[in-house]
Scaffold this active site. Structure first.
Site, mmCIF file in Angstrom:
data_model
loop_
_atom_site.group_PDB
_atom_site.id
_atom_site.type_symbol
_atom_site.label_atom_id
_atom_site.label_comp_id
_atom_site.label_asym_id
_atom_site.label_seq_id
_atom_site.Cartn_x
_atom_site.Cartn_y
_atom_site.Cartn_z
ATOM 1 N N ASN A 15 7.096 0.052 9.125
ATOM 2 C CA ASN A 15 6.307 -0.718 8.161
ATOM 3 C C ASN A 15 7.142 -1.817 7.530
ATOM 4 O O ASN A 15 6.982 -3.000 7.820
ATOM 5 C CB ASN A 15 5.728 0.221 7.087
ATOM 6 N N THR A 16 8.098 -1.431 6.658
ATOM 7 C CA THR A 16 8.824 -2.426 5.865
ATOM 8 C C THR A 16 9.436 -3.541 6.712
ATOM 9 O O THR A 16 9.287 -4.727 6.395
ATOM 10 C CB THR A 16 9.947 -1.728 5.063
ATOM 11 N N GLY A 45 11.842 2.342 3.488
ATOM 12 C CA GLY A 45 12.195 1.002 3.021
ATOM 13 C C GLY A 45 13.679 0.714 2.999
ATOM 14 O O GLY A 45 14.089 -0.364 2.577
ATOM 15 N N LYS A 51 -2.007 11.372 7.690
ATOM 16 C CA LYS A 51 -0.548 11.375 7.622
ATOM 17 C C LYS A 51 -0.198 11.991 6.275
ATOM 18 O O LYS A 51 -0.449 11.398 5.221
ATOM 19 C CB LYS A 51 0.011 9.958 7.741
ATOM 20 N N GLY A 92 12.732 4.135 7.563
ATOM 21 C CA GLY A 92 14.136 3.719 7.610
ATOM 22 C C GLY A 92 14.491 2.829 8.792
ATOM 23 O O GLY A 92 15.600 2.314 8.858
#
Lengths: 264, 374
Positions: free
Chosen positions: A213-214, A165, A104, A192
């Site tokens: 992720n976040t 994030g 990535k 996002g």
């Protein structure tokens, strides 16, 4: 109704899950591992700068020990790289350390908003594709850049919905719609996405997959949130495959302009 | 416009960001303070997650040619001094590596004879194979000198201005090259030009009214974020601690005010790193980590040789900047004098256990030398 949802195909591999998950920000490696399992993901991205690439199995940098390579495709990411040279060096190092030759590609010279550098990303992609890497580049939602990356042979494009994030969802909607319309490779909306509804929205728009992720990592219960995202991604994909109804701007009880024709 | 000019104009001209920051420092009701704290925590989580980066300071030398009224290393303080040689530095560092640290901060007083640029570069070069992340906190240098340190393998630079008030600065730094306020003020930009990837700034709280220092610090951060855009900016807000010289601070900042300051920094600058050292006591650190701190030290020593007693045979007492005769040097088991007393005396394991209990993953490695190589 068709029997099964279609599979995601990246390079020569097929995946049942269309949810990619990142491994940063978790309160523990154990919490991360449980969330990965609950998410149903098959592709897990790991920041190389947090991993031990020396082959010494550093117990203080052992994030990779918590990701079962039999179960997940480990997708190394080049987070921290400021330019193509650094990203290429990191990717090569990861391959030498025995990680999959997938990468990535993240190049964000500004460490505060982590917005990707289009110039360096294209340069690095070109080099890495030639070296046989499967390249998944993280980009701003720029349709022309997406085309340029496809032309040099990247396996996907990964436009951001909003900054990493930020939890702000798909602020780049208009641009992502163009990318999806024009894409010849899978489009993975990355960054996002702060709520399952936003992930579903991306899938309904026609994204081939999303990366989260976040929103999972910092949730009070990461595993349950991972599961919530899994369901949202599945729902959004299924709705896309079925075909959503057109949006209408007005109620359509009467048709004043054309009523005449139906009266006769 | 240089930051020196901007700083001098600050009383008359503040940016919208700095004005907003200043408003967050005003006295608050308990309810408003709680609201600010919750906002700070949420922002920190979003950008940094439930993680805490850990680092250790490694003191190379406590020789110094400056006299700074608040600092234990001041030239005229009659203290035991030593400069570790490179091998001793490696032994100290290995001890830290054994505890888990992959990020070290090399600290030294200002003494061109003992702590020259070649010496610092040698130390960095010797540690680079074992430490993914090396930072320095030493006297300000020229850009070319900084570049040598970067090329040796360091990625972080820490330069605290101590105080942003010129008059106080002149009063506190009574002799030595450190008296040059602007030279120090511009050091972060020189470091950035030389290639440092992380730039740490800060003020030493206790030298002047804390709100004034904080506002100037925020203005500095805003300035650096625009100009040094490829560096991770980190901020530290150390409070004065007891040290040799017995300096008595004229100003104070309470625990609650310190917490409010950290929250205000976090809310104003969501993506900067905030560093918390062992200057603060354990119970307070355990609270502050939830409010915006992203990086902390643990198990620290602030004297050279403090971890493994390296350099104990080379200790010498200095009086008025001169080493006194060898036969009166040191008693058995003596150690070099520390820069200041630490307050959180927990072991590294105790700190990491506490972090985990509070839902934080201790992160030791968050950098790779592969990124630093030019």
């Amino acid at each position: 109704m068709s029997d099964k949802p279609s599979k995601l195909k990246i390079a020569d591999r097929e995946f049942s899950s269309r949810l990619l998950v990142g491994t940063g920000k978790f309160s523990s490696n154990e919490a991360m591992r449980d969330a990965l399992i609950a998410s149903g993901t098959e592709i897990v991205t790991v920041a190389l700068r947090r991993a031990d690439l020396s082959g010494k199995h550093d117990p203080f940098a052992n994030i990779l020990d918590f990701i079962d390579p039999e179960r997940f495709l480990v997708l190394p990411n080049t987070s921290g790289a400021r330019n193509a040279t650094e990203a290429v060096r990191l990717a090569r190092l990861a391959a030498t350390a025995g990680l999959p030759k997938w990468v990535k590609l993240e190049i964000h010279p500004d460490p505060h908003y982590l917005l990707p550098d289009p110039v360096e990303t294209l340069a690095a992609a070109e080099i890495l594709v030639k070296e046989g890497f499967v390249v998944l580049p993280y980009i701003n939602a720029d349709p022309v850049l997406a085309k340029r990356l496809q032309d040099v042979g990247t396996a996907t494009v990964m436009p951001l919905g909003s900054p990493i994030g930020s939890n702000r969802g798909i602020e780049t909607r208009a641009q992502i719609e163009i990318i999806i319309e024009q894409a010849t490779v899978p489009v993975v909306v990355d960054a996002g996405l702060g709520a399952p509804s936003q992930a579903a929205e991306a899938m309904e728009m026609g994204a081939d997959a999303v990366l989260v992720n976040t929103a999972i990592a910092i949730a009070p219960d990461p595993a349950r949130m991972a599961h919530a995202f899994r369901k949202a991604v599945e729902a959004g994909r299924e709705a896309r495959e079925i075909g959503l109804g057109e949006k209408s701007w007005n109620a359509s009880a009467t048709s004043p302009l054309t009523a005449f024709f139906s009266e006769t | 416009m240089s930051f020196a000019q901007l700083l001098d104009d600050l009383p008359l001209r503040k940016s919208a960001t700095v004005r907003r920051f200043e408003s967050l420092l005003a006295p608050k009701t308990a309810a408003d303070f709680e609201l600010l704290a919750q906002q700070a925590r949420a922002v920190t989580r979003r950008y940094f997650g439930r993680t805490m980066r850990l680092f250790a300071p490694l003191y190379l030398s406590n020789e110094c040619i400056n006299n700074c009224r608040y600092c234990g290393f001041s030239r005229d303080n009659p203290i035991l001094r030593v400069t570790l040689d490179v091998e001793q530095v490696v032994l100290e560092a290995r001890h830290l590596a054994g505890q888990g640290f992959r990020q070290v901060l090399l600290v030294a007083g200002e003494h061109p004879k003992f702590v020259g640029r070649g010496y610092l570069a040698d130390c960095v070069r010797a540690l680079a194979p074992e430490f993914p992340s090396i930072s320095i906190e030493v006297a300000p240098m020229e850009t070319a000198e900084y570049a040598e340190i970067v090329n040796a393998g360091a990625e972080g630079l820490v330069v605290y201005q101590e105080t942003y008030n010129r008059a106080t600065y002149a009063e506190m730094h009574t002799s030595g090259p450190k008296r040059d306020f602007n030279w120090r003020l511009d050091a972060p930009e020189r470091g950035y030009a030389a290639g440092f990837r992380r730039i740490g700034v800060g003020a030493l709280f206790g030298l002047s009214p804390w709100q004034d220092e904080a506002v100037a610090l925020a203005a500095h951060v805003e300035y650096l974020l625009r100009r040094c855009w490829q560096a991770q900016i980190t901020v530290s807000v150390p409070r004065l601690r007891p040290a040799a010289g017995e300096f008595q601070p004229q100003f104070s900042i309470s625990d609650a005010e310190l917490a409010q300051l950290i929250c205000a920094l976090r809310v104003t600058f969501p993506q900067i790193g905030i560093v918390l050292s062992t200057r603060e006591r354990a119970s307070l650190r355990d609270v502050l980590i939830s409010l915006g701190v992203t990086s902390m030290s643990a198990g620290s020593h602030t004297e050279p040789g403090g971890y493994t007693h390296q350099g104990a045979d080379d200790l010498h007492l200095t009086v008025g900047g001169r080493a006194i005769a060898a036969e009166t040097r040191t008693r058995e088991g003596a150690t070099a004098t520390a820069q200041f007393e630490i307050s959180d005396e927990r072991t590294v394991a105790e700190v990491t256990d506490s972090l985990r209990r509070r839902g934080f993953e201790p992160v030791w490695k968050d950098w790779d030398q592969a990124l630093a190589k030019s």
